[in-house]
Design a protein around this motif. Structure first.
Motif, PDB file in Angstrom:
ATOM      1  N   ARG A  75       0.818  -1.191   0.074  1.00 12.32           N
ATOM      2  CA  ARG A  75      -0.126   0.112   0.249  1.00 12.32           C
ATOM      3  C   ARG A  75       0.849   1.235   0.174  1.00 12.32           C
ATOM      4  O   ARG A  75       0.437   2.221   0.720  1.00 12.32           O
ATOM      5  CB  ARG A  75      -0.820  -0.070   1.270  1.00 12.32           C
ATOM      6  CG  ARG A  75      -1.822  -1.210   1.382  1.00 12.32           C
ATOM      7  CD  ARG A  75      -2.683  -1.558   0.178  1.00 12.32           C
ATOM      8  NE  ARG A  75      -3.602  -0.265  -0.204  1.00 12.32           N
ATOM      9  CZ  ARG A  75      -4.677  -0.339  -1.035  1.00 12.32           C
ATOM     10  NH1 ARG A  75      -4.563  -1.205  -2.037  1.00 12.32           N
ATOM     11  NH2 ARG A  75      -5.453   0.764  -1.293  1.00 12.32           N
ATOM     12  N   GLN A  76       2.101   1.177  -0.544  1.00 13.77           N
ATOM     13  CA  GLN A  76       2.832   2.351  -0.768  1.00 13.77           C
ATOM     14  C   GLN A  76       2.939   2.753  -2.446  1.00 13.77           C
ATOM     15  O   GLN A  76       2.815   1.755  -3.252  1.00 13.77           O
ATOM     16  CB  GLN A  76       4.238   1.996  -0.279  1.00 13.77           C
ATOM     17  CG  GLN A  76       4.378   1.805   1.188  1.00 13.77           C
ATOM     18  CD  GLN A  76       4.097   2.884   2.166  1.00 13.77           C
ATOM     19  OE1 GLN A  76       4.487   3.994   1.813  1.00 13.77           O
ATOM     20  NE2 GLN A  76       3.371   2.841   3.090  1.00 13.77           N
TER      21      GLN A  76
ATOM     22  N   TYR B  22      -4.663  -2.704  -8.240  1.00 13.89           N
ATOM     23  CA  TYR B  22      -3.800  -2.423  -9.461  1.00 13.89           C
ATOM     24  C   TYR B  22      -4.261  -0.910  -9.427  1.00 13.89           C
ATOM     25  O   TYR B  22      -5.073  -0.474 -10.013  1.00 13.89           O
ATOM     26  CB  TYR B  22      -3.897  -2.814 -10.779  1.00 13.89           C
ATOM     27  CG  TYR B  22      -2.472  -2.296 -11.484  1.00 13.89           C
ATOM     28  CD1 TYR B  22      -1.349  -2.530 -11.421  1.00 13.89           C
ATOM     29  CD2 TYR B  22      -2.981  -1.710 -12.693  1.00 13.89           C
ATOM     30  CE1 TYR B  22      -0.425  -1.869 -11.914  1.00 13.89           C
ATOM     31  CE2 TYR B  22      -2.053  -1.085 -13.526  1.00 13.89           C
ATOM     32  CZ  TYR B  22      -0.536  -1.311 -13.341  1.00 13.89           C
ATOM     33  OH  TYR B  22       0.342  -0.923 -13.995  1.00 13.89           O
ATOM     34  N   ASP B  23      -3.789  -0.177  -8.624  1.00 18.14           N
ATOM     35  CA  ASP B  23      -4.085   1.289  -8.428  1.00 18.14           C
ATOM     36  C   ASP B  23      -3.057   2.374  -9.343  1.00 18.14           C
ATOM     37  O   ASP B  23      -1.910   1.888  -9.028  1.00 18.14           O
ATOM     38  CB  ASP B  23      -4.466   2.023  -7.170  1.00 18.14           C
ATOM     39  CG  ASP B  23      -5.665   1.123  -6.389  1.00 18.14           C
ATOM     40  OD1 ASP B  23      -6.251   0.585  -7.176  1.00 18.14           O
ATOM     41  OD2 ASP B  23      -5.888   1.404  -5.553  1.00 18.14           O
ATOM     42  N   LEU B  24      -3.556   3.072 -10.055  1.00 22.71           N
ATOM     43  CA  LEU B  24      -2.685   4.316 -10.758  1.00 22.71           C
ATOM     44  C   LEU B  24      -2.860   5.689 -10.157  1.00 22.71           C
ATOM     45  O   LEU B  24      -3.960   6.060 -10.032  1.00 22.71           O
ATOM     46  CB  LEU B  24      -2.966   4.178 -12.317  1.00 22.71           C
ATOM     47  CG  LEU B  24      -2.201   2.621 -12.873  1.00 22.71           C
ATOM     48  CD1 LEU B  24      -3.130   2.718 -14.336  1.00 22.71           C
ATOM     49  CD2 LEU B  24      -0.960   2.707 -13.226  1.00 22.71           C
TER      50      LEU B  24
ATOM     51  N   PHE C 242       1.855  11.083   2.229  1.00 25.40           N
ATOM     52  CA  PHE C 242       2.945  10.751   1.122  1.00 25.40           C
ATOM     53  C   PHE C 242       3.164  11.525   0.005  1.00 25.40           C
ATOM     54  O   PHE C 242       4.253  12.219  -0.024  1.00 25.40           O
ATOM     55  CB  PHE C 242       2.461   9.185   0.410  1.00 25.40           C
ATOM     56  CG  PHE C 242       3.407   8.677  -0.556  1.00 25.40           C
ATOM     57  CD1 PHE C 242       4.569   8.051  -0.348  1.00 25.40           C
ATOM     58  CD2 PHE C 242       3.158   9.117  -1.811  1.00 25.40           C
ATOM     59  CE1 PHE C 242       5.528   7.988  -1.178  1.00 25.40           C
ATOM     60  CE2 PHE C 242       4.164   8.967  -2.965  1.00 25.40           C
ATOM     61  CZ  PHE C 242       5.425   8.103  -2.636  1.00 25.40           C
ATOM     62  N   PHE C 243       2.110  12.102  -0.683  1.00 20.55           N
ATOM     63  CA  PHE C 243       2.167  13.228  -1.621  1.00 20.55           C
ATOM     64  C   PHE C 243       2.624  14.419  -1.139  1.00 20.55           C
ATOM     65  O   PHE C 243       3.262  15.375  -1.758  1.00 20.55           O
ATOM     66  CB  PHE C 243       0.860  13.138  -2.437  1.00 20.55           C
ATOM     67  CG  PHE C 243       0.799  12.103  -3.300  1.00 20.55           C
ATOM     68  CD1 PHE C 243       1.564  11.902  -4.594  1.00 20.55           C
ATOM     69  CD2 PHE C 243      -0.331  11.021  -3.100  1.00 20.55           C
ATOM     70  CE1 PHE C 243       1.369  10.676  -5.146  1.00 20.55           C
ATOM     71  CE2 PHE C 243      -0.394   9.854  -4.090  1.00 20.55           C
ATOM     72  CZ  PHE C 243       0.630   9.672  -5.261  1.00 20.55           C
ATOM     73  N   ASN C 244       2.320  14.875   0.173  1.00 18.81           N
ATOM     74  CA  ASN C 244       2.670  15.971   0.933  1.00 18.81           C
ATOM     75  C   ASN C 244       4.169  15.994   0.992  1.00 18.81           C
ATOM     76  O   ASN C 244       4.953  17.026   0.983  1.00 18.81           O
ATOM     77  CB  ASN C 244       2.015  16.229   2.086  1.00 18.81           C
ATOM     78  CG  ASN C 244       0.548  17.302   2.030  1.00 18.81           C
ATOM     79  OD1 ASN C 244      -0.017  17.445   0.930  1.00 18.81           O
ATOM     80  ND2 ASN C 244       0.291  17.615   3.074  1.00 18.81           N
ATOM     81  N   LYS C 245       4.474  14.915   1.510  1.00 16.64           N
ATOM     82  CA  LYS C 245       6.007  14.621   1.919  1.00 16.64           C
ATOM     83  C   LYS C 245       6.777  14.833   0.461  1.00 16.64           C
ATOM     84  O   LYS C 245       7.940  15.431   0.327  1.00 16.64           O
ATOM     85  CB  LYS C 245       6.289  13.557   2.267  1.00 16.64           C
ATOM     86  CG  LYS C 245       6.015  13.395   3.995  1.00 16.64           C
ATOM     87  CD  LYS C 245       6.232  11.972   4.612  1.00 16.64           C
ATOM     88  CE  LYS C 245       5.855  12.102   6.165  1.00 16.64           C
ATOM     89  NZ  LYS C 245       6.192  10.944   6.760  1.00 16.64           N
TER      90      LYS C 245
ATOM     91  N   SER D 256      12.906  12.073   2.699  1.00 14.14           N
ATOM     92  CA  SER D 256      13.235  11.698   1.561  1.00 14.14           C
ATOM     93  C   SER D 256      13.126   9.922   1.171  1.00 14.14           C
ATOM     94  O   SER D 256      13.051   9.899   0.143  1.00 14.14           O
ATOM     95  CB  SER D 256      14.813  11.777   1.213  1.00 14.14           C
ATOM     96  OG  SER D 256      15.442  10.874   2.045  1.00 14.14           O
ATOM     97  N   GLN D 257      12.663   9.538   2.156  1.00 15.11           N
ATOM     98  CA  GLN D 257      12.365   8.124   2.029  1.00 15.11           C
ATOM     99  C   GLN D 257      11.208   7.666   0.998  1.00 15.11           C
ATOM    100  O   GLN D 257      10.792   6.640   0.756  1.00 15.11           O
ATOM    101  CB  GLN D 257      12.359   7.338   3.277  1.00 15.11           C
ATOM    102  CG  GLN D 257      13.744   7.253   4.038  1.00 15.11           C
ATOM    103  CD  GLN D 257      14.850   7.039   3.281  1.00 15.11           C
ATOM    104  OE1 GLN D 257      14.995   5.999   2.821  1.00 15.11           O
ATOM    105  NE2 GLN D 257      15.882   7.761   2.998  1.00 15.11           N
ATOM    106  N   THR D 258      10.324   8.835   1.167  1.00  7.76           N
ATOM    107  CA  THR D 258       9.061   8.799   0.134  1.00  7.76           C
ATOM    108  C   THR D 258       9.275   8.892  -1.131  1.00  7.76           C
ATOM    109  O   THR D 258       8.499   8.462  -2.006  1.00  7.76           O
ATOM    110  CB  THR D 258       8.123  10.003   0.554  1.00  7.76           C
ATOM    111  OG1 THR D 258       8.769  10.877   0.281  1.00  7.76           O
ATOM    112  CG2 THR D 258       7.788   9.898   2.186  1.00  7.76           C
ATOM    113  N   LEU D 259      10.443   9.284  -1.552  1.00 12.23           N
ATOM    114  CA  LEU D 259      11.032   9.403  -2.890  1.00 12.23           C
ATOM    115  C   LEU D 259      11.199   8.224  -3.590  1.00 12.23           C
ATOM    116  O   LEU D 259      11.748   7.412  -2.837  1.00 12.23           O
ATOM    117  CB  LEU D 259      12.273  10.400  -2.958  1.00 12.23           C
ATOM    118  CG  LEU D 259      12.003  11.886  -2.579  1.00 12.23           C
ATOM    119  CD1 LEU D 259      13.169  12.589  -2.601  1.00 12.23           C
ATOM    120  CD2 LEU D 259      11.015  12.596  -3.434  1.00 12.23           C
TER     121      LEU D 259
END
Length: 834
Positions: A17-18, A78-80, A296-299, A344-347
């Motif tokens: 779920r990442q 399968y999410d996009l 996630f997208f905020n980070k 940065s680990q979210t990148l």
């Protein structure tokens, strides 16, 4: 089309779920003949390759989130997602999708999300039931609203309808106004209902509702509602923590108001998810997936905005390395970088690569070298975490820096030596920091992650650097704790005083002041056989054992030059069994290599003696130590290591033959006798004219034959001697005069022979093990023949002396008289301090 409006990142949701970044490109909507319909195409901006080709299905539910995201599912699990650089581009593609599906572009979701179990019921519903009628937003209706919100959570279609109703009527802001009224009136029942309502709305999992709830205007009231959990006797004080305790500190003023607002929002939403909301049940675990994506997208956005502002980062580094910066400010700067690296680990890999390259360009490693030497425990801990991010990302980048640094700096202030000293000086009784640092060192010296080039330059260059500049710092506690030589300890104190003061006294600018002698003596002499010291030595041994397995040439040189195995085996006497096992494991790895050079070192140094002493001292106890020692000898028996087998049987069998609960030692004796028989058969097959009178078949002749076999074996297998580490010769390029290497250590052999083994209990034997420097590199410092039989027997009583004599006699170009004269002259030389 290559304008920035159409610039997007493509994400897919993985099994954890990442979101995984699939690349950056430009999106367009085009009719694709193969797919028979309008489709979304994304071509990579780097090479024009096709990143995404997705048909706009009329029945697929597309969601628009945060003005710059479009999310949908193409198949089960399968999410996009498309993350647009600009809102205009997102709106443009959203209109295309809505046009294909015949929807009004003002909606945030093009289709209702339903599950298969409700599809039929949904088709039968009349159009008038499209929305849920919400009760009026009044105090006396709170219980009814709470029941409604709770009841829809089990139904996906009803959740969607409720979310749409809440959004269309601006209902959330009205609810938060009621919260303020209830709090002013101290209406506890109403506050409990509002907790259930707000929690239920979060579980609706709608990004459009989150944007309202997490806005600056509403978020603190949302947190307030969540304080009044009916299950708690007293409400939590989350708002007080967020507003008073958790102060936002701008280490460098952030001029971008959007960035500042995004940082505030992300921290608070993360706090809601991690602290306020209870751990979701199995039923609820998918209810907050959109909340996770929101964070996630905020980070990702925060890291990208900070990374692009090079003026901001340059100023941070300038203040971090400025000697005039006060301790509090430096602590804030280090904590900022720690949080920055965590974000940065979210990148995704390619974005992380650019991120860390930016930090390296700005000088993160020299800055870490300074702050890791500070006396502030929090600063050192944060710096260690940052260093771990860098090592995990690119060990090669760190290795390249330290090798360049070695050309300009003293060994004492090299980054790797600073890390080693931090490990040695860890004040935590459980050595938590030392364990983390040891893992980082292991990563740095692991050849498996070194760049594989045609000439493997990184491996050879870095290992040469490490063994020349760092290994002495790593092994210093081990060598000091296993030394009985005051001269050596004084040398250690003199040589490493700066290294210890660097870590154990405050230092912000690498000043070269040294502590008083009494302070340094206190540090060194505190290394006694206590639990914390034993843990530290065990960590060092674990790292050295790793080196034995992966650095065959360099560690072999070091072991021989320092007589390291003898020093390690002193720890077999430790009262801490785990440390004795670490020492045994080190020897076991060496023997496991089946390297005849190591085998000669062990036999000539009589290094089985402390192992056998430990086995005898352990008595009849059946424990891990007993099993580990037995396994060591069993390995030698199974692998049929002839030189070790002969040494064990000839020198220790009398002490071990009473051990009958395993057949290991009897098996070793059998192997030894079989090998002797084979050698005798070979000699018998030689014509008598070639054997001459030397090979008479009496008892003395048998002994001489055996002697000859050992000498031949030495000449064939032991042609090696350790070269200095600095020469960096190829792995197998050792000189062939091993005996010459051993000769310098023979001075004390004759005086040690009179120390015979002592019986410690009826039927048992105790050997006296010397770990002095005089026995280094394999010389028999004491006689180790258990219950030595008369010299005229057929046994091996004279084997130790004869073997040493025969080895000396093999030196080419010297007569026996010259050898004896050289031996006497060497014996007269006094031992000098290093």
């Amino acid at each position: 089309m290559s304008d920035t409006r159409r610039r997007v990142k493509v994400y897919t949701l993985n099994e954890d779920r990442q979101w995984d970044d699939r690349g950056t490109g430009h999106v367009s909507s085009t009719y694709v003949e193969e797919l028979k319909g309008m489709s979304l195409l994304v071509r990579a901006e780097s090479d024009g390759s096709l990143l995404l080709e997705s048909k706009i299905n009329p029945n697929t539910a597309y969601q628009k989130q945060q003005d710059t995201l479009i999310v949908w599912s193409e198949a089960e699990n399968y999410d996009l997602a498309l993350s647009f650089q600009e809102k205009a581009g997102c709106d443009e593609i959203w209109e295309k999708i809505c046009q294909v599906q015949g929807k009004d572009p003002s909606v945030e979701v093009t289709q209702d999300l339903i599950d298969e179990s409700e599809e039929e019921r949904f088709e039968e519903m009349p159009e008038t039931s499209h929305l849920i009628d919400l009760p009026t937003c009044e105090l006396n209706k709170l219980e009814e609203i709470a029941d409604l919100v709770t009841s829809v959570l089990s139904s996906p279609i009803r959740r969607e309808k409720l979310a749409l109703a809440l959004e269309n009527e601006g209902y959330i802001k009205k609810l938060l106004q009621l919260f303020q009224a209830c709090e002013n009136l101290e209406n506890t029942e109403g506050l409990h209902h509002l907790y259930e309502i707000i929690r239920g709305i979060l579980f609706l999992n709608k990004a459009t509702l989150f944007e309202v709830m997490f806005s600056d205007e509403c978020i603190m009231d949302v947190v307030g509602c969540l304080e009044y959990d009916p299950a708690l006797a007293q409400p939590k004080r989350h708002r007080e923590f967020l507003t008073k305790t958790a102060k936002f500190k701008e280490v460098i003023p952030i001029t971008d108001s959007e960035l500042r607002q995004k940082i505030h929002q992300t921290y608070r939403v993360q706090y809601i998810q991690d602290i306020i909301l209870p751990t979701p049940s199995v039923f609820e675990e998918n209810f907050l997936s959109t909340l996770t994506s929101f964070i996630f997208f905020n980070k990702v956005e925060i890291v990208s905005m900070l990374q692009e502002d090079e003026k901001f980062l340059s100023e941070v580094f300038a203040q971090l390395t400025d000697e005039a910066t006060d301790d509090d400010k430096r602590r804030e700067l280090v904590n900022f970088f720690k949080e920055f690296c965590a974000f940065s680990q979210t990148l995704q890999p390619q974005n992380r690569d650019a991120f860390f390259k930016t930090l390296a360009k700005l000088g993160i490693l020299p800055a870490l070298e300074i702050v890791m030497g500070m006396d502030d425990l929090q600063v050192r801990s944060a710096a260690t975490d940052i260093f771990s991010y860098l090592v995990e990302f690119s060990p090669s980048m760190v290795r390249e820096f330290v090798m360049q640094e070695a050309q300009q700096s003293d060994d004492d202030i090299l980054l790797i030596n600073v890390v080693i000293e931090q490990m040695i000086c860890d004040t935590d009784p459980e050595l938590g920091g030392a364990v983390q640092l040891m893992g980082l060192l292991r990563t740095l010296i692991d050849p498996e992650n070194m760049l594989a080039t045609t000439n493997k330059t990184e491996k050879s260059e870095f290992l040469n650097f490490f063994y020349n500049h760092c290994m002495h710092v790593l092994t210093a506690p081990l060598l000091t704790n296993t030394s009985e030589d005051k001269c050596e300890k004084d040398f250690f104190l003199k040589h490493y005083r700066y290294s210890w003061s660097f870590v154990c006294t405050p230092s912000h600018s690498h000043s070269h002041s040294t502590p008083s002698s009494s302070i340094s003596q206190g540090i060194l002499l505190s290394f006694v056989d206590n639990y914390q010291t034993a843990q530290l030595l065990a960590l060092i041994l674990e790292l050295l054992t790793f080196c034995v397995e992966h650095h065959t040439y360099h560690i072999k040189n070091y072991i021989m030059n320092k007589d390291l195995l003898r020093r390690v085996l002193v720890l077999m006497n430790s009262k801490h069994t785990f440390l004795a096992l670490c020492a045994l494991r080190f020897m076991r790895r060496i023997i496991g290599l089946k390297d005849e050079f190591y085998n000669r070192y062990i036999t000539k140094g009589n290094l089985f003696e402390p192992v056998i002493n430990a086995l005898l001292d352990n008595g009849t106890r059946y424990n891990l130590l007993n099993s580990a020692v037995i396994e060591l000898f069993e390995f030698i028996r199974v692998e049929d290591i002839k030189s070790l087998t002969a040494h064990i049987v000839e020198n220790f069998y009398k002490a071990l033959e009473s051990i009958e609960y395993v057949q290991t030692f009897k098996g070793l004796k059998t192997k030894y006798e079989q090998e002797k028989d084979r050698q005798n058969q070979k000699l018998n097959s030689v014509p008598s004219i070639l054997r001459s009178n030397r090979f008479r078949r009496d008892a003395k002749a048998l002994e001489e034959d055996e002697e000859m076999w050992f000498n031949e074996d030495e000449e064939e297998e032991g042609k090696a001697v350790v070269a200095p580490v600095e020469k960096s010769k190829p792995e197998d390029d050792f000189p062939d005069n091993y005996e010459k290497f051993m000769e310098t250590k023979k001075a004390k052999e004759s005086e040690d022979k009179e120390n015979l083994p002592k019986r410690t209990s009826p039927g048992g034997f105790k050997f006296t093990f010397s770990h002095s420097a005089s026995a280094a590199n394999g010389t028999n410092s004491k006689s180790v023949v258990a219950q030595t039989p008369p010299a005229t027997s057929n046994g091996s009583s004279s084997k130790t002396t004869n073997l040493a004599t025969s080895v000396t006699a093999t030196k080419v170009g010297e007569t026996p008289e010259q050898q004896e004269q050289n031996s006497v002259s060497k014996k007269k030389k006094k031992k000098k301090c290093p």
